[in-house]
Write a protein that holds these residues in place. Structure first.
Motif, PDB file in Angstrom:
ATOM      1  N   MET A 189      -3.226  16.515 -21.628  1.00  0.00           N
ATOM      2  CA  MET A 189      -2.770  16.992 -22.932  1.00  0.00           C
ATOM      3  C   MET A 189      -1.266  17.259 -22.922  1.00  0.00           C
ATOM      4  O   MET A 189      -0.741  17.884 -22.002  1.00  0.00           O
ATOM      5  N   PHE A 190      -0.551  16.755 -23.915  1.00  0.00           N
ATOM      6  CA  PHE A 190       0.900  16.911 -24.091  1.00  0.00           C
ATOM      7  C   PHE A 190       1.726  16.214 -23.005  1.00  0.00           C
ATOM      8  O   PHE A 190       2.933  16.401 -22.943  1.00  0.00           O
ATOM      9  N   HIS A 191       1.083  15.424 -22.158  1.00  0.00           N
ATOM     10  CA  HIS A 191       1.829  14.845 -21.034  1.00  0.00           C
ATOM     11  C   HIS A 191       1.564  13.362 -20.841  1.00  0.00           C
ATOM     12  O   HIS A 191       2.501  12.546 -20.855  1.00  0.00           O
ATOM     13  N   ASP A 192       0.286  12.990 -20.657  1.00  0.00           N
ATOM     14  CA  ASP A 192      -0.038  11.610 -20.306  1.00  0.00           C
ATOM     15  C   ASP A 192       0.081  10.679 -21.509  1.00  0.00           C
ATOM     16  O   ASP A 192      -0.179  11.079 -22.650  1.00  0.00           O
ATOM     17  N   HIS A 193       0.442   9.449 -21.214  1.00  0.00           N
ATOM     18  CA  HIS A 193       0.500   8.416 -22.252  1.00  0.00           C
ATOM     19  C   HIS A 193      -0.756   7.541 -22.254  1.00  0.00           C
ATOM     20  O   HIS A 193      -1.044   6.874 -23.247  1.00  0.00           O
ATOM     21  N   ASP A 194      -1.499   7.565 -21.139  1.00  0.00           N
ATOM     22  CA  ASP A 194      -2.706   6.742 -21.007  1.00  0.00           C
ATOM     23  C   ASP A 194      -3.896   7.622 -20.658  1.00  0.00           C
ATOM     24  O   ASP A 194      -3.744   8.726 -20.122  1.00  0.00           O
ATOM     25  N   ASP A 234      -5.941   2.793 -20.846  1.00  0.00           N
ATOM     26  CA  ASP A 234      -5.687   2.454 -22.248  1.00  0.00           C
ATOM     27  C   ASP A 234      -4.735   3.496 -22.846  1.00  0.00           C
ATOM     28  O   ASP A 234      -4.727   4.650 -22.408  1.00  0.00           O
ATOM     29  N   PRO A 235      -3.954   3.128 -23.850  1.00  0.00           N
ATOM     30  CA  PRO A 235      -3.081   4.115 -24.497  1.00  0.00           C
ATOM     31  C   PRO A 235      -3.896   5.294 -25.030  1.00  0.00           C
ATOM     32  O   PRO A 235      -4.948   5.109 -25.641  1.00  0.00           O
ATOM     33  N   SER A 259     -13.143  10.953 -34.211  1.00  0.00           N
ATOM     34  CA  SER A 259     -11.842  10.734 -33.580  1.00  0.00           C
ATOM     35  C   SER A 259     -10.737  11.272 -34.471  1.00  0.00           C
ATOM     36  O   SER A 259     -10.829  11.209 -35.704  1.00  0.00           O
ATOM     37  N   ILE A 260      -9.704  11.817 -33.833  1.00  0.00           N
ATOM     38  CA  ILE A 260      -8.522  12.328 -34.514  1.00  0.00           C
ATOM     39  C   ILE A 260      -7.316  11.777 -33.760  1.00  0.00           C
ATOM     40  O   ILE A 260      -7.290  11.850 -32.526  1.00  0.00           O
ATOM     41  N   PRO A 261      -6.321  11.212 -34.435  1.00  0.00           N
ATOM     42  CA  PRO A 261      -5.143  10.712 -33.707  1.00  0.00           C
ATOM     43  C   PRO A 261      -4.575  11.795 -32.796  1.00  0.00           C
ATOM     44  O   PRO A 261      -4.390  12.940 -33.214  1.00  0.00           O
ATOM     45  N   MET A 262      -4.328  11.441 -31.540  1.00  0.00           N
ATOM     46  CA  MET A 262      -3.889  12.421 -30.547  1.00  0.00           C
ATOM     47  C   MET A 262      -2.601  13.117 -30.983  1.00  0.00           C
ATOM     48  O   MET A 262      -2.466  14.340 -30.823  1.00  0.00           O
TER      49      MET A 262
END
Length: 227
Positions: free
Chosen positions: A93-98, A52-53, A113-116
């Protein structure tokens, strides 16, 4: 279920007291409060699926989660537990999109939850918090390596025994008498999944450990005894 915003201050205080978040500034916590959402979920709720995104960073305010990952052959395997008052996912962190694994509630949960994108942006501006994240990632790697060492064993019965040891180390609560209670219900099927064996094998090993006075197993709760 969505938690009402007038209850958010108590959850923000929980974040402020946690080592993973304690070095954010007052201004940064104001951003977090404006961006965060809090929801409660029933036991068994899938929070997100592998691939998932990677939209949010989460903090488990209450309950227990488990993560699972599917390999290229489509085989699912147990990854790790996420304890109460822990943030996730740090992987990618700072790399993956999913997301690299799926997360499911072992119990009823309350999750912040906090937007990534917002969370990562705050980290980039705060060196102390970036250091905290690196330390947390290192701790997770150490725990996963220790778990892997315990579970790499050709004997199914040994894997069940070590699976209980992993549970005790990762989520167990120590008692004054040297015992260690696993404070969440764990079924024999779940123990077999953790151990990479069958329910029948897990059941047989548990019976042997109970008979030998090494554990108790009552109403799906394990207690590891001091021997």
């Amino acid at each position: 279920m969505i938690i009402r915003k007038n209850e958010y201050p108590q959850y923000l205080q929980l974040l402020k007291k946690n080592p993973e978040f304690k070095d954010f500034t007052s201004e940064e916590f104001a951003v977090i409060q404006a961006k965060m959402r809090v929801r409660s979920y029933p036991k068994g709720q899938l929070l997100f699926n592998q691939a998932d995104p990677r939209a949010n960073f989460y903090f488990l305010a209450k309950g227990l989660l488990k993560t699972e990952r599917t390999d290229e052959s489509g085989n699912e395997f147990f990854y790790e537990f996420i304890n109460e008052t822990k943030g996730f996912p740090y992987r990618g962190m700072f790399h993956d999109h999913d997301y690299s694994y799926s997360v499911t509630g072992m119990t009823a949960t309350e999750i912040i939850s906090i937007p990534m994108a917002d969370f990562e942006s705050l980290l980039l501006k705060n060196k102390k918090m970036m250091r905290n994240v690196i330390l947390e990632m290192g701790q997770i790697i150490n725990e996963n390596e220790n778990q892997l060492q315990l579970m790499v064993n050709s004997s199914a019965s040994s894997r069940v025994r070590n699976g209980l040891k992993v549970l005790g180390q990762s989520i167990g609560k120590p008692g004054a008498d040297g015992t260690r209670l696993i404070p969440y219900p764990i079924t024999l099927i779940e123990l077999s999944q953790i151990s990479g064996t069958t329910r029948e094998t897990a059941s047989q090993v548990v019976k042997e450990l109970v008979a030998g006075g090494q554990i108790t197993y009552e109403r799906k709760y394990f207690t590891l005894l001091n021997n």
